[in-house]
Design an enzyme around this catalytic site. Structure first.
Site, PDB file in Angstrom:
ATOM      1  N   SER A  69       0.798  -1.232   0.000  1.00 40.32           N
ATOM      2  CA  SER A  69       0.000   0.000   0.000  1.00 40.32           C
ATOM      3  C   SER A  69       0.831   1.283   0.000  1.00 40.32           C
ATOM      4  O   SER A  69       0.280   2.357  -0.234  1.00 40.32           O
ATOM      5  CB  SER A  69      -0.942   0.014   1.190  1.00 40.32           C
ATOM      6  OG  SER A  69      -2.071  -0.759   0.877  1.00 40.32           O
ATOM      7  N   LYS A  72       0.501   3.312  -3.019  1.00 37.75           N
ATOM      8  CA  LYS A  72      -0.669   4.179  -3.263  1.00 37.75           C
ATOM      9  C   LYS A  72      -0.288   5.660  -3.223  1.00 37.75           C
ATOM     10  O   LYS A  72      -0.886   6.490  -3.901  1.00 37.75           O
ATOM     11  CB  LYS A  72      -1.759   3.893  -2.230  1.00 37.75           C
ATOM     12  CG  LYS A  72      -2.364   2.496  -2.365  1.00 37.75           C
ATOM     13  CD  LYS A  72      -3.191   2.124  -1.133  1.00 37.75           C
ATOM     14  CE  LYS A  72      -3.840   0.753  -1.305  1.00 37.75           C
ATOM     15  NZ  LYS A  72      -4.462   0.272  -0.062  1.00 37.75           N
ATOM     16  N   TYR A 196      -2.430  -2.129 -10.547  1.00 35.63           N
ATOM     17  CA  TYR A 196      -2.440  -1.985  -9.088  1.00 35.63           C
ATOM     18  C   TYR A 196      -1.592  -3.081  -8.426  1.00 35.63           C
ATOM     19  O   TYR A 196      -0.777  -2.820  -7.539  1.00 35.63           O
ATOM     20  CB  TYR A 196      -3.892  -2.019  -8.576  1.00 35.63           C
ATOM     21  CG  TYR A 196      -3.997  -2.103  -7.086  1.00 35.63           C
ATOM     22  CD1 TYR A 196      -3.710  -0.993  -6.293  1.00 35.63           C
ATOM     23  CD2 TYR A 196      -4.352  -3.296  -6.440  1.00 35.63           C
ATOM     24  CE1 TYR A 196      -3.782  -1.071  -4.900  1.00 35.63           C
ATOM     25  CE2 TYR A 196      -4.428  -3.375  -5.062  1.00 35.63           C
ATOM     26  CZ  TYR A 196      -4.143  -2.271  -4.299  1.00 35.63           C
ATOM     27  OH  TYR A 196      -4.206  -2.353  -2.928  1.00 35.63           O
ATOM     28  N   TYR A 248      -4.544   3.563   7.697  1.00 35.57           N
ATOM     29  CA  TYR A 248      -5.911   3.007   7.656  1.00 35.57           C
ATOM     30  C   TYR A 248      -6.700   3.428   8.889  1.00 35.57           C
ATOM     31  O   TYR A 248      -6.562   4.545   9.363  1.00 35.57           O
ATOM     32  CB  TYR A 248      -5.887   1.466   7.528  1.00 35.57           C
ATOM     33  CG  TYR A 248      -4.876   0.963   6.564  1.00 35.57           C
ATOM     34  CD1 TYR A 248      -4.989   1.263   5.214  1.00 35.57           C
ATOM     35  CD2 TYR A 248      -3.789   0.219   6.977  1.00 35.57           C
ATOM     36  CE1 TYR A 248      -4.058   0.806   4.311  1.00 35.57           C
ATOM     37  CE2 TYR A 248      -2.855  -0.243   6.082  1.00 35.57           C
ATOM     38  CZ  TYR A 248      -2.990   0.057   4.754  1.00 35.57           C
ATOM     39  OH  TYR A 248      -2.072  -0.391   3.888  1.00 35.57           O
ATOM     40  N   VAL A 266       0.957  -3.876   3.803  1.00 39.51           N
ATOM     41  CA  VAL A 266       0.808  -5.159   4.495  1.00 39.51           C
ATOM     42  C   VAL A 266       2.050  -6.048   4.459  1.00 39.51           C
ATOM     43  O   VAL A 266       2.093  -7.054   5.151  1.00 39.51           O
ATOM     44  CB  VAL A 266      -0.390  -5.999   3.987  1.00 39.51           C
ATOM     45  CG1 VAL A 266      -1.696  -5.464   4.496  1.00 39.51           C
ATOM     46  CG2 VAL A 266      -0.371  -6.165   2.499  1.00 39.51           C
TER      47      VAL A 266
HETATM   48  N1  LIG Z   1      -2.734  -2.665   2.905  1.00 39.24           N
HETATM   49  C1  LIG Z   1      -2.034  -3.062   1.883  1.00 39.24           C
HETATM   50  O1  LIG Z   1      -0.818  -2.981   1.845  1.00 39.24           O
HETATM   51  C2  LIG Z   1      -2.855  -3.689   0.812  1.00 39.24           C
HETATM   52  C3  LIG Z   1      -2.092  -3.938  -0.461  1.00 39.24           C
HETATM   53  C4  LIG Z   1      -2.431  -5.257  -1.065  1.00 39.24           C
HETATM   54  N2  LIG Z   1      -1.738  -5.377  -2.319  1.00 39.24           N
HETATM   55  C5  LIG Z   1      -3.925  -5.395  -1.245  1.00 39.24           C
HETATM   56  O2  LIG Z   1      -4.459  -4.860  -2.149  1.00 39.24           O
HETATM   57  O3  LIG Z   1      -4.592  -6.039  -0.497  1.00 39.24           O
END
Ligand SMILES: NC(=O)CC[C@H](N)C(=O)O
Length: 323
Positions: A69, A72, A196, A248, A266
């Site tokens: 993430s 992003k 993505y 988050y 994650v």
């Molecule tokens: N929180 C994350 O890092 C989510 C990224 C992961 N690639 C997902 O889409 O679930």
């Protein structure tokens, strides 16, 4: 890039990394992307980079991991650089949700279904669809270019992590199909998903994300290469999104007890941007810094357990908060 010299800051980081490594037992490596489960949960590393190129690092600072993430933030920067901030924000809002990063509950509750922010999966998939170029390859390239302009080096996709996520991305796939149905995808569904997942699988180290954090801390200016990479306004919008949505539904706790713009992933990475602190020149990294942390055992929110504990200690000891 400047070499690390032994400093008091490095000694502190070494001591704290040892102290907080054990916290990882309170979390687990992400298992919903099977390849991420293979990481060693006890790893903990940190890299801090200052505007003069000063680097302090400790623990497993050189362990490679995938952006997940944290990507992003970079795709948002790349999309806004191409389309302008206002155009991107027509497709994705800037409001925190208080829900899990992969939640779909609000998409249908709030018409017309514009995703709440670019830091949750729904918003990030919309942003990926907006990246410059036609087709998966061009869009991914524009993302990859943005990363490389900031870190100053080439990065590759971790193919195993990519394949693992692609095969198990049912939740993101359903988010993407819903976004297509409501008109919030700018390219075919499977293309947006592919871009993505590729961006999430890009491999970096704590030092790479520390460098990106440093550039954000300096409002888009790379103080080491002395080059403005994106505009001040974009840097500020992005940092506000990191503060409100970057960790988050634990963003409030992180703001209260660390107090700097940050983004987690994650795989266990956390990127933080600490702006210059005018209040005392005696403080470590008073001229601002970027921080990269890696600790793959994550908590229920998807944030590195040992990484957050380490950052809380560091923020209090070095007075990092922006508040
Ligand atoms: N929180 C994350 O890092 C989510 C990224 C992961 N690639 C997902 O889409 O679930």
């Amino acid at each position: 890039m400047a070499q690390q010299t032994r400093t008091i800051e490095t000694d502190c980081l070494e001591q704290w990394t040892k102290q907080y490594r054990g916290e990882s037992s309170k979390g687990k490596c992400a298992a919903y992307i099977p390849a991420l489960k293979e990481a060693d949960p006890t790893q903990l590393g940190i890299c801090v980079m200052g505007p003069d190129g000063q680097i302090s690092r400790a623990g497993n600072y050189d362990a490679p991991f995938t952006l997940q993430s944290i990507s992003k933030v970079i795709s948002f920067l790349a999309a806004c650089t191409h389309h302008g901030i206002a155009n991107v924000l027509e497709q994705v809002d800037v409001e925190p949700t208080g829900d899990a990063f992969d939640s779909m509950v609000r998409l249908e509750m709030h018409k017309p279904g514009r995703p709440f922010n670019p830091m949750i999966n729904a918003g990030a998939i919309t942003v990926s669809s907006l990246l410059q170029g036609n087709g998966v390859q061009e869009k991914f390239l524009s993302f990859q270019d943005m990363v490389e302009r900031m870190t100053g080096r080439k990065h590759q996709i971790n193919e195993e992590v990519y394949r693992s996520e692609w095969q198990t991305a049912n939740r993101n796939r359903s988010l993407a199909y819903y976004l297509a149905a409501t008109g919030f995808l700018a390219c075919p569904v499977e293309d947006a998903l592919d871009v993505y997942i590729q961006q999430c699988s890009l491999e970096v180290t704590a030092e790479d994300i520390a460098k990106i954090g440093l550039i954000l801390a300096h409002d888009g200016y790379d103080p080491i290469r002395k080059e403005q990479l994106f505009g001040k306004e974009l840097a500020r919008v992005t940092k506000a999104l990191m503060v409100t949505c970057g960790m988050y539904n634990a963003s409030g706790n992180f703001a209260a007890f660390v107090g700097v713009p940050a983004k987690s992933g994650v795989s266990g990475g956390i990127m933080a941007a600490v702006p210059p602190r005018g209040r005392s020149r005696e403080l470590p990294f008073a001229g601002g810094c970027g921080i990269g942390v890696y600790g793959p055992a994550i908590d229920q929110y998807g944030n590195s357990v040992a990484g957050v504990a380490l950052l809380k200690h560091m923020a209090s000891a070095w007075d990092l908060t922006i508040y």
